[in-house]
Motif scaffolding. Structure first.
Motif, PDB file in Angstrom:
ATOM      1  N   LYS A   1       0.839  -1.189   0.000  1.00  9.37           N
ATOM      2  CA  LYS A   1       0.000   0.000   0.000  1.00  9.37           C
ATOM      3  C   LYS A   1       0.882   1.249   0.000  1.00  9.37           C
ATOM      4  CE  LYS A   1      -3.876  -2.052   2.562  1.00  9.37           C
ATOM      5  NZ  LYS A   1      -4.725  -1.923   3.767  1.00  9.37           N
TER       6      LYS A   1
ATOM      7  N   THR B   1       5.977  -3.103   9.128  1.00 10.35           N
ATOM      8  CA  THR B   1       4.680  -3.752   8.927  1.00 10.35           C
ATOM      9  C   THR B   1       4.871  -5.252   8.704  1.00 10.35           C
ATOM     10  OG1 THR B   1       3.722  -1.751   7.972  1.00 10.35           O
ATOM     11  CG2 THR B   1       2.604  -3.826   7.487  1.00 10.35           C
TER      12      THR B   1
ATOM     13  N   ASN C   1       5.537   9.503   8.050  1.00  6.83           N
ATOM     14  CA  ASN C   1       5.085   9.925   6.721  1.00  6.83           C
ATOM     15  C   ASN C   1       5.855  11.132   6.194  1.00  6.83           C
ATOM     16  OD1 ASN C   1       2.108   8.967   8.108  1.00  6.83           O
ATOM     17  ND2 ASN C   1       2.702   8.074   6.152  1.00  6.83           N
TER      18      ASN C   1
ATOM     19  N   VAL D   1      -1.021   5.966   4.784  1.00 10.39           N
ATOM     20  CA  VAL D   1      -1.484   4.653   4.324  1.00 10.39           C
ATOM     21  C   VAL D   1      -2.998   4.522   4.369  1.00 10.39           C
ATOM     22  CG1 VAL D   1      -1.239   3.583   6.605  1.00 10.39           C
ATOM     23  CG2 VAL D   1      -1.061   2.171   4.529  1.00 10.39           C
ATOM     24  N   ASN D   2      -3.658   5.110   5.353  1.00 11.27           N
ATOM     25  CA  ASN D   2      -5.113   5.003   5.458  1.00 11.27           C
ATOM     26  C   ASN D   2      -5.852   6.026   4.605  1.00 11.27           C
ATOM     27  OD1 ASN D   2      -4.917   2.885   7.313  1.00 11.27           O
ATOM     28  ND2 ASN D   2      -4.687   4.317   9.034  1.00 11.27           N
ATOM     29  N   ASN D   3      -5.116   7.010   4.087  1.00  9.16           N
ATOM     30  CA  ASN D   3      -5.711   8.035   3.224  1.00  9.16           C
ATOM     31  C   ASN D   3      -4.651   8.497   2.231  1.00  9.16           C
ATOM     32  OD1 ASN D   3      -7.252   9.992   2.029  1.00  9.16           O
ATOM     33  ND2 ASN D   3      -7.478  11.280   3.859  1.00  9.16           N
TER      34      ASN D   3
END
Length: 367
Positions: free
Chosen positions: A191, A198, A234, A287-289
């Motif tokens: 992703k 991870t 990030n 990663v989530n957006n």
């Protein structure tokens, strides 16, 4: 056979010598040799505790030579290369470490730890059921196999698919009692913005066997070093080397981004040792957006001149005196003329000569 005395302090282990095999031997030869020596040196049949050392070496030799990849690495690089790790076609081949439980290898091979069982034909005629410490026909799951997954910042930025080839033992035949080596391609979905560390789990993709449940294969992501950027969650961090002159008078920085764009970042503030320039939204995707991104942080390494003439020092003293003396309108106008001349000089092509005024002599303050 490798003697007990020679094993006490070996410089380099000869796994073929341990099993009394030639280097061109087949897998069946390795299995037969291990079967014969493992029964002979089983510590549960011996009173001499030193036999445990030899038995452990026999199990380790079989563990290496029965695995095609480990054997290939050992044949090419020797024991040191095997245990230190070597470069492979798809990244570094991880160092080999023996699990340290010889009876575990013995049990997986024979299906029992009983030293008095009729085991001579166990490979050709495997037993229909097996005994473990938990009881008959009870399989135990193997410990997970953990492997690093190195990702470039470009792969983290864009995401995508990554394919990893593994080799493992699979059960064959109608009775599923024997195994053979097989290759499999695992597809890993990356992703955008995937955090370092991870865990990506492939359930029960390890070696199969009649007495065990295959282990899970777990990939743990790691960031490969980048020539310009460092990652902080990030955010991306880069360090720019500048001269003291640029730290005091400003400059423009050119940044080549991961997605092949060019950013020109003007710096007009005085750059102090702790100064950091933040450019919003030029970091890695979240990663989530994935539509949102972290920031780009620019640090500065200021290079001071090693020598300065007295004349230059006097100019600097005059410049700082003017900076702090705000009562004189004449001095204030002098500062404005100085800054204007400096901007004109930096914006004019270097090939076009610029007519200079006496005030521009301050441009020579710092080399």
């Amino acid at each position: 056979m490798y003697s007990e005395d020679s094993y006490e302090c070996p410089k380099c282990i000869d796994y073929y010598g341990v099993l009394n095999l030639k280097r061109d031997c087949q897998l069946t030869d390795v299995q037969k040799a291990f079967r014969r020596l493992a029964i002979q040196y089983n510590p549960e049949r011996q009173k001499d505790k030193s036999v445990e050392v030899v038995f452990g070496l026999i199990a380790e030799a079989y563990d290496v030579l029965s695995d095609p990849l480990r054997r290939a690495v050992y044949d090419q690089y020797g024991e040191k290369g095997l245990k230190r790790g070597v470069p492979g076609p798809e990244g570094c081949i991880q160092p080999y470490v023996f699990h340290g439980e010889p009876l575990k290898t013995y049990r997986e091979f024979f299906g029992t730890t009983s030293p008095y069982a009729d085991l001579l034909n166990i490979v050709e005629h495997p037993l229909s059921c097996f005994e473990t410490s938990e009881g008959r026909d009870v399989k135990r799951k193997e410990e997970p196999l953990i492997k690093p997954l190195l990702l470039t910042l470009s792969e983290v930025y864009f995401g995508g698919l990554k394919k990893m080839k593994i080799q493992r033992l699979v059960l064959i035949g109608e009775d599923k009692a024997t195994t053979e080596m097989n290759e499999k391609i695992l597809t890993i979905h990356i992703k955008p913005g995937l955090p370092s560390g991870t865990k990506i789990v492939f359930p029960e993709e390890g070696d199969q066997g009649p007495t065990k449940i295959p282990a899970d294969i777990i990939f743990i992501t790691e960031d490969r070093p980048h020539e310009i950027f460092k990652r902080n969650e990030n955010n991306l961090i880069m360090t720019v080397n500048i001269f003291l002159r640029e730290a005091l008078t400003g400059l423009s920085i050119t940044v080549n981004t991961i997605d092949d764009r060019i950013l020109r970042v003007p710096i007009t503030s005085v750059i102090t040792p702790n100064y950091q320039k933040r450019i919003t939204g030029e970091g890695l995707p979240i990663v989530n957006n994935p539509k949102e991104r972290g920031d780009l942080l620019i640090d500065f390494n200021i290079e001071f001149p090693v020598y300065m003439p007295v004349e230059s020092k006097n100019y600097i003293k005059k410049a700082f005196k003017i900076l702090h003396d705000t009562e004189s309108t004449e001095d204030t106008e002098y500062i404005h003329r100085f800054l204007l001349a400096d901007k004109i000089r930096r914006n004019v092509d270097d090939d076009v000569p610029l007519q200079r005024s006496p005030d521009d002599e301050l441009n020579k303050l710092v080399c």
